[in-house]
Design a protein around this motif. Structure first.
Motif, PDB file in Angstrom:
ATOM      1  N   THR A 177       0.820  -1.224   0.000  1.00  0.00           N
ATOM      2  CA  THR A 177       0.000   0.000   0.000  1.00  0.00           C
ATOM      3  C   THR A 177       0.847   1.265   0.000  1.00  0.00           C
ATOM      4  O   THR A 177       0.305   2.364  -0.012  1.00  0.00           O
ATOM      5  CB  THR A 177      -0.922   0.038   1.236  1.00  0.00           C
ATOM      6  OG1 THR A 177      -0.110   0.046   2.413  1.00  0.00           O
ATOM      7  CG2 THR A 177      -1.868  -1.144   1.243  1.00  0.00           C
ATOM      8  N   ARG A 178       2.181   1.080   0.032  1.00  0.00           N
ATOM      9  CA  ARG A 178       3.112   2.215   0.084  1.00  0.00           C
ATOM     10  C   ARG A 178       2.782   3.141   1.249  1.00  0.00           C
ATOM     11  O   ARG A 178       2.692   4.343   1.103  1.00  0.00           O
ATOM     12  CB  ARG A 178       3.115   2.955  -1.238  1.00  0.00           C
ATOM     13  CG  ARG A 178       3.567   2.073  -2.401  1.00  0.00           C
ATOM     14  CD  ARG A 178       3.700   2.830  -3.651  1.00  0.00           C
ATOM     15  NE  ARG A 178       4.713   3.881  -3.437  1.00  0.00           N
ATOM     16  CZ  ARG A 178       5.309   4.538  -4.393  1.00  0.00           C
ATOM     17  NH1 ARG A 178       5.009   4.279  -5.630  1.00  0.00           N
ATOM     18  NH2 ARG A 178       6.195   5.473  -4.141  1.00  0.00           N
ATOM     19  N   SER A 179       2.600   2.526   2.412  1.00  0.00           N
ATOM     20  CA  SER A 179       2.279   3.306   3.603  1.00  0.00           C
ATOM     21  C   SER A 179       3.288   3.037   4.711  1.00  0.00           C
ATOM     22  O   SER A 179       3.879   1.965   4.783  1.00  0.00           O
ATOM     23  CB  SER A 179       0.859   3.011   4.084  1.00  0.00           C
ATOM     24  OG  SER A 179       0.734   1.663   4.456  1.00  0.00           O
ATOM     25  N   PHE A 213      -0.140  12.272   6.070  1.00  0.00           N
ATOM     26  CA  PHE A 213       0.166  13.057   4.875  1.00  0.00           C
ATOM     27  C   PHE A 213       0.721  12.157   3.780  1.00  0.00           C
ATOM     28  O   PHE A 213       1.129  11.026   4.027  1.00  0.00           O
ATOM     29  CB  PHE A 213       1.151  14.191   5.197  1.00  0.00           C
ATOM     30  CG  PHE A 213       2.451  13.735   5.808  1.00  0.00           C
ATOM     31  CD1 PHE A 213       3.577  13.520   5.020  1.00  0.00           C
ATOM     32  CD2 PHE A 213       2.556  13.524   7.177  1.00  0.00           C
ATOM     33  CE1 PHE A 213       4.771  13.103   5.587  1.00  0.00           C
ATOM     34  CE2 PHE A 213       3.743  13.106   7.750  1.00  0.00           C
ATOM     35  CZ  PHE A 213       4.857  12.898   6.953  1.00  0.00           C
ATOM     36  N   GLN A 214       0.708  12.691   2.560  1.00  0.00           N
ATOM     37  CA  GLN A 214       1.259  12.021   1.387  1.00  0.00           C
ATOM     38  C   GLN A 214       2.567  12.702   1.014  1.00  0.00           C
ATOM     39  O   GLN A 214       2.654  13.931   1.041  1.00  0.00           O
ATOM     40  CB  GLN A 214       0.294  12.147   0.201  1.00  0.00           C
ATOM     41  CG  GLN A 214      -1.066  11.550   0.410  1.00  0.00           C
ATOM     42  CD  GLN A 214      -1.059  10.071   0.133  1.00  0.00           C
ATOM     43  OE1 GLN A 214      -0.373   9.598  -0.762  1.00  0.00           O
ATOM     44  NE2 GLN A 214      -1.840   9.326   0.900  1.00  0.00           N
ATOM     45  N   ASN A 245       5.737  11.934  -1.974  1.00  0.00           N
ATOM     46  CA  ASN A 245       6.331  11.094  -3.022  1.00  0.00           C
ATOM     47  C   ASN A 245       5.513   9.828  -3.279  1.00  0.00           C
ATOM     48  O   ASN A 245       6.065   8.741  -3.443  1.00  0.00           O
ATOM     49  CB  ASN A 245       7.777  10.728  -2.671  1.00  0.00           C
ATOM     50  CG  ASN A 245       8.654  11.950  -2.515  1.00  0.00           C
ATOM     51  OD1 ASN A 245       8.498  12.937  -3.229  1.00  0.00           O
ATOM     52  ND2 ASN A 245       9.561  11.903  -1.558  1.00  0.00           N
ATOM     53  N   GLY A 246       4.191   9.974  -3.295  1.00  0.00           N
ATOM     54  CA  GLY A 246       3.313   8.849  -3.588  1.00  0.00           C
ATOM     55  C   GLY A 246       3.152   7.849  -2.458  1.00  0.00           C
ATOM     56  O   GLY A 246       2.591   6.782  -2.657  1.00  0.00           O
ATOM     57  N   GLU A 247       3.655   8.182  -1.289  1.00  0.00           N
ATOM     58  CA  GLU A 247       3.538   7.285  -0.148  1.00  0.00           C
ATOM     59  C   GLU A 247       2.768   7.981   0.967  1.00  0.00           C
ATOM     60  O   GLU A 247       2.796   9.189   1.095  1.00  0.00           O
ATOM     61  CB  GLU A 247       4.928   6.848   0.331  1.00  0.00           C
ATOM     62  CG  GLU A 247       5.671   6.123  -0.771  1.00  0.00           C
ATOM     63  CD  GLU A 247       6.896   5.392  -0.296  1.00  0.00           C
ATOM     64  OE1 GLU A 247       7.072   5.231   0.919  1.00  0.00           O
ATOM     65  OE2 GLU A 247       7.667   4.958  -1.159  1.00  0.00           O
ATOM     66  N   THR A 248       2.056   7.186   1.760  1.00  0.00           N
ATOM     67  CA  THR A 248       1.255   7.713   2.865  1.00  0.00           C
ATOM     68  C   THR A 248       1.988   7.507   4.172  1.00  0.00           C
ATOM     69  O   THR A 248       2.529   6.428   4.435  1.00  0.00           O
ATOM     70  CB  THR A 248      -0.106   6.984   2.929  1.00  0.00           C
ATOM     71  OG1 THR A 248      -0.779   7.175   1.682  1.00  0.00           O
ATOM     72  CG2 THR A 248      -0.962   7.518   4.056  1.00  0.00           C
ATOM     73  N   TYR A 249       1.989   8.536   4.991  1.00  0.00           N
ATOM     74  CA  TYR A 249       2.592   8.488   6.317  1.00  0.00           C
ATOM     75  C   TYR A 249       1.507   8.766   7.349  1.00  0.00           C
ATOM     76  O   TYR A 249       0.802   9.765   7.256  1.00  0.00           O
ATOM     77  CB  TYR A 249       3.717   9.519   6.440  1.00  0.00           C
ATOM     78  CG  TYR A 249       4.890   9.196   5.557  1.00  0.00           C
ATOM     79  CD1 TYR A 249       5.982   8.516   6.055  1.00  0.00           C
ATOM     80  CD2 TYR A 249       4.881   9.546   4.208  1.00  0.00           C
ATOM     81  CE1 TYR A 249       7.059   8.195   5.242  1.00  0.00           C
ATOM     82  CE2 TYR A 249       5.948   9.227   3.383  1.00  0.00           C
ATOM     83  CZ  TYR A 249       7.037   8.560   3.905  1.00  0.00           C
ATOM     84  OH  TYR A 249       8.082   8.232   3.090  1.00  0.00           O
ATOM     85  N   ASP A 250       1.388   7.883   8.297  1.00  0.00           N
ATOM     86  CA  ASP A 250       0.428   8.013   9.398  1.00  0.00           C
ATOM     87  C   ASP A 250       1.269   7.935  10.668  1.00  0.00           C
ATOM     88  O   ASP A 250       1.716   6.855  11.063  1.00  0.00           O
ATOM     89  CB  ASP A 250      -0.593   6.881   9.330  1.00  0.00           C
ATOM     90  CG  ASP A 250      -1.664   6.977  10.393  1.00  0.00           C
ATOM     91  OD1 ASP A 250      -1.575   7.854  11.282  1.00  0.00           O
ATOM     92  OD2 ASP A 250      -2.595   6.155  10.355  1.00  0.00           O
TER      93      ASP A 250
END
Length: 150
Positions: free
Chosen positions: A45-47, A116-117, A119-124
């Motif tokens: 999921t690129r997270s 936040f997003q 470079n196409g990745e999600t950060y939680d």
């Protein structure tokens, strides 16, 4: 009197049912904080999830430790290395001339979320409110008001 009892009953129900967010004050050394840190990466999921095992949103963290080393890596920045985690510390804005090696200190921080997003990745993430720019999603030096000698 009946209205007062009704209000108290509603507040009690909210607390018991979890509707009211409760915050806690947690005291840790820097080493204990580093042991509490969790990083989860999901390539599918690129997270990226950055959390703590015990600290939760809304908690107040007090890092209680001893200054092991004091550095000035940049103009108007002070890096305090802490005894419990010799390779770790905190950056502070300004020159903390009132703090010295061997001082016992407390650093008070508040745990807040940011999602936040980039470079196409999600950060939680859960992060220290005082050391984070929520608009640019980058770390900041802590303000001197967060530290005190004990």
């Amino acid at each position: 009197m009946v209205m007062r009892r009704a209000v108290l009953a509603v507040v009690a129900l909210m607390l018991l049912s979890g509707c009211a967010e409760r915050s806690h004050v947690v005291v840790m050394t820097l080493h204990e904080l580093s042991e509490d840190y969790e990083y989860i990466e999901d390539n599918a999921t690129r997270s990226h999830i950055i959390r703590f095992k015990t600290l939760k949103e809304g908690d107040t963290l007090i890092v209680r430790d001893v200054i092991a080393e004091k550095r000035f890596p940049e103009e108007n920045i002070t890096l305090l290395m802490l005894a419990s985690q010799p390779d770790g510390g905190f950056h502070f804005s300004g020159n903390l001339t009132d703090f010295n090696v061997g001082d016992s200190i407390e650093i008070t921080l508040h745990i807040e979320p940011d999602v936040f997003q980039m470079n196409g990745e999600t950060y939680d993430i859960l992060i220290f409110r005082e050391g984070w720019d929520f608009d640019r999603h980058v770390p900041l030096p802590l303000p001197p008001s967060t530290i005190r000698r004990i």
